[in-house]
Design a protein around this motif. Structure first.
Motif, PDB file in Angstrom:
ATOM      1  N   HIS A  91      -1.123  -3.798  -6.460  1.00 23.24           N
ATOM      2  CA  HIS A  91      -2.328  -3.964  -5.711  1.00 23.24           C
ATOM      3  C   HIS A  91      -3.361  -2.665  -5.972  1.00 23.24           C
ATOM      4  CE1 HIS A  91       0.631  -6.522  -3.357  1.00 23.24           C
ATOM      5  NE2 HIS A  91      -0.279  -6.944  -3.238  1.00 23.24           N
ATOM      6  N   MET A  92      -3.747  -1.656  -4.700  1.00 26.69           N
ATOM      7  CA  MET A  92      -5.327  -1.074  -5.170  1.00 26.69           C
ATOM      8  C   MET A  92      -4.734  -0.350  -6.117  1.00 26.69           C
ATOM      9  SD  MET A  92      -7.807  -1.485  -3.604  1.00 26.69           S
ATOM     10  CE  MET A  92      -9.177  -0.452  -3.145  1.00 26.69           C
TER      11      MET A  92
ATOM     12  N   GLY B  81      -0.474   1.186  -3.878  1.00 26.54           N
ATOM     13  CA  GLY B  81      -0.116   0.013  -4.171  1.00 26.54           C
ATOM     14  C   GLY B  81       0.469  -0.327  -5.330  1.00 26.54           C
TER      15      GLY B  81
ATOM     16  N   SER C 246      -6.785  -5.237  -8.330  1.00 31.14           N
ATOM     17  CA  SER C 246      -6.817  -4.255  -7.643  1.00 31.14           C
ATOM     18  C   SER C 246      -7.433  -5.452  -6.614  1.00 31.14           C
ATOM     19  CB  SER C 246      -7.599  -3.082  -7.738  1.00 31.14           C
ATOM     20  OG  SER C 246      -8.611  -3.692  -8.387  1.00 31.14           O
TER      21      SER C 246
ATOM     22  N   ARG D  44       0.856  -1.723  -0.372  1.00 30.67           N
ATOM     23  CA  ARG D  44      -0.282   0.146   0.083  1.00 30.67           C
ATOM     24  C   ARG D  44       0.987   1.156   0.155  1.00 30.67           C
ATOM     25  NH1 ARG D  44      -4.620  -2.206   4.225  1.00 30.67           N
ATOM     26  NH2 ARG D  44      -5.396  -3.928   2.562  1.00 30.67           N
TER      27      ARG D  44
ATOM     28  N   VAL E  50      -5.720   4.109  -1.366  1.00 33.25           N
ATOM     29  CA  VAL E  50      -4.952   3.199  -0.743  1.00 33.25           C
ATOM     30  C   VAL E  50      -3.438   2.601  -1.529  1.00 33.25           C
ATOM     31  CG1 VAL E  50      -5.056   0.122   0.195  1.00 33.25           C
ATOM     32  CG2 VAL E  50      -6.718   2.606   0.395  1.00 33.25           C
TER      33      VAL E  50
ATOM     34  N   ASP F  25      -5.364  -6.701  -3.040  1.00 29.79           N
ATOM     35  CA  ASP F  25      -5.566  -6.059  -1.632  1.00 29.79           C
ATOM     36  C   ASP F  25      -7.152  -6.184  -1.401  1.00 29.79           C
ATOM     37  OD1 ASP F  25      -5.833  -4.959   0.017  1.00 29.79           O
ATOM     38  OD2 ASP F  25      -4.935  -3.117  -0.734  1.00 29.79           O
TER      39      ASP F  25
END
Length: 400
Positions: free
Chosen positions: A244-245, A241, A251, A186, A239, A254
């Protein structure tokens, strides 16, 4: 279009990896705000997510989202595609836990201008707020606590250092250059802030149609485009990352993705109810463009296929055992053949009633008006940050 880009449970000795009998649930999903859940209810939800992760099915949802990101974003399909995606994820959670498990919605509009203090950022649940070292929101650092750093018993070899892999293994790419491909990353970017309640209410009232019209007063004067481009994108980017998000395709890697998108769906359902869409028959000829949709895809199947895993292994995304749903089949939030969801104790719905001085539009099959200010029910004291999950921890992740 490059899809690999940015968007512009309690963790204690009480949680354990468990197995359970598959559930066959029916009835209406009764979704609560995360802040409106007791600590026990939150723990049960997080436990179900862990169980789904261990089963391997969680990663199939990530694959489905990644392989269909092009159709599911920047198009009229954005809202109905994600509604069905959430509904099938909820079914999968119930299969590994119980019929009382529903996806909670994260009311991030209440956290606007105070994002770091959101109750979802807790060391004992989704992981604590870890500062804003990366102001771009791209990249970041590994989560040091919360469910993303969960340690338990490895169901394969019995070792006590098991950590479900929230990293990058579902991508099917060379991760040898990634410092820790097993970690949940994140960024927490101060460049972005959540859209607040006042603006959400204004959007619900101002936007009268789903799609865009060329001669409308706004360049993007449809609710779908507005809701995807601003309110929905902000939590993704905040958020952060990079893997990730803030990655459009991956996404869902996460797990905070699902409570975020549940709120996106909640507000869309509220807009639909307020605009009388709940009164339409569930049939394609009941809807018109651009009031209820845009483009000519209302009666065209949405794609949930995975090019590298058939229909994502054990997950059946079809609506009838053969075909994927069409947008009109999931637009009604009380469809016996599709989605059956009710949002409980909803503060935003109550505020909309107050703002318009009218509650005649409220469909009690879709919404339960809030009986109070919906205060936080579960107050947890952050535990000290835990150790970073060890690299290379064995996990039962299916090969992409």
């Amino acid at each position: 279009m490059n899809l690999h880009r940015a968007f512009s449970i309690l963790i204690s000795s009480g949680l354990a990896i468990r197995s359970s009998q598959a559930q066959n649930c029916s009835g209406t999903s009764q979704r609560k705000a995360w802040r409106d859940m007791t600590c026990s209810e939150q723990d049960d939800y997080l436990q179900a997510v862990i169980d789904l992760k261990v089963s391997g099915k969680y990663d199939d949802f990530v694959r489905a989202h990644a392989h269909n990101a092009g159709n599911a974003h920047g198009s009229p399909e954005f809202l109905p595609w994600h509604r069905w995606f959430l509904y099938k994820f909820e079914e999968a959670l119930q299969e590994v836990s119980s019929c009382d498990i529903f996806i909670p919605y994260w009311t991030w509009e209440r956290d606007s201008e105070n994002e770091s203090q959101s109750d979802v950022f807790n060391a004992q649940t989704f992981g604590s707020f870890q500062g804003t070292e990366n102001v771009q929101g791209l990249g970041g650092s590994c989560l040091i606590d919360g469910i993303g750093n969960y340690q338990g018993i490895n169901p394969i070899d019995g070792a006590d250092d098991f950590s479900p892999n929230w990293g990058t293994t579902v991508r099917g790419e060379d991760v040898s250059t990634i410092p820790d491909p097993n970690c949940l990353e994140r960024g927490f970017s101060t460049r972005f802030s959540f859209v607040g309640e006042e603006q959400v209410l204004a959007d619900l009232i101002e936007y009268t149609q789903y799609g865009n019209t060329a001669n409308g007063p706004r360049r993007n004067n449809g609710f779908s485009r507005r809701w995807e481009g601003g309110p929905h994108a902000a939590p993704h980017n905040y958020v952060g990352g990079g893997e990730h998000m803030s990655d459009v395709a991956f996404s869902p890697d996460d797990l905070i993705f699902f409570v975020h998108h549940c709120n996106v769906d909640c507000v869309w359902a509220l807009w639909q109810d307020y605009r009388g869409h709940d009164e339409l028959d569930v049939a394609p000829d009941s809807y018109s463009v651009p009031i209820h949709y845009s483009g000519n895809g209302l009666d065209v199947e949405m794609n949930f296929d995975c090019s590298d895993a058939g229909r994502c292994d054990a997950i059946d995304f079809t609506i009838d055992g053969t075909n994927y749903p069409k947008p009109w089949q999931v637009k009604n939030n009380d469809n016996d053949d599709g989605v059956k969801v009710k949002y409980m104790n909803d503060r935003l719905a109550t505020q909309l009633v107050s703002a318009e001085n009218d509650n005649s539009w409220v469909n009690d099959k879709w919404f339960e008006l809030a009986s109070d200010d919906v205060p936080i029910k579960c107050t947890r004291v952050d535990s000290p940050p835990g150790p970073t999950p060890p690299s290379g921890t064995p996990v039962p992740t299916p090969v992409p």
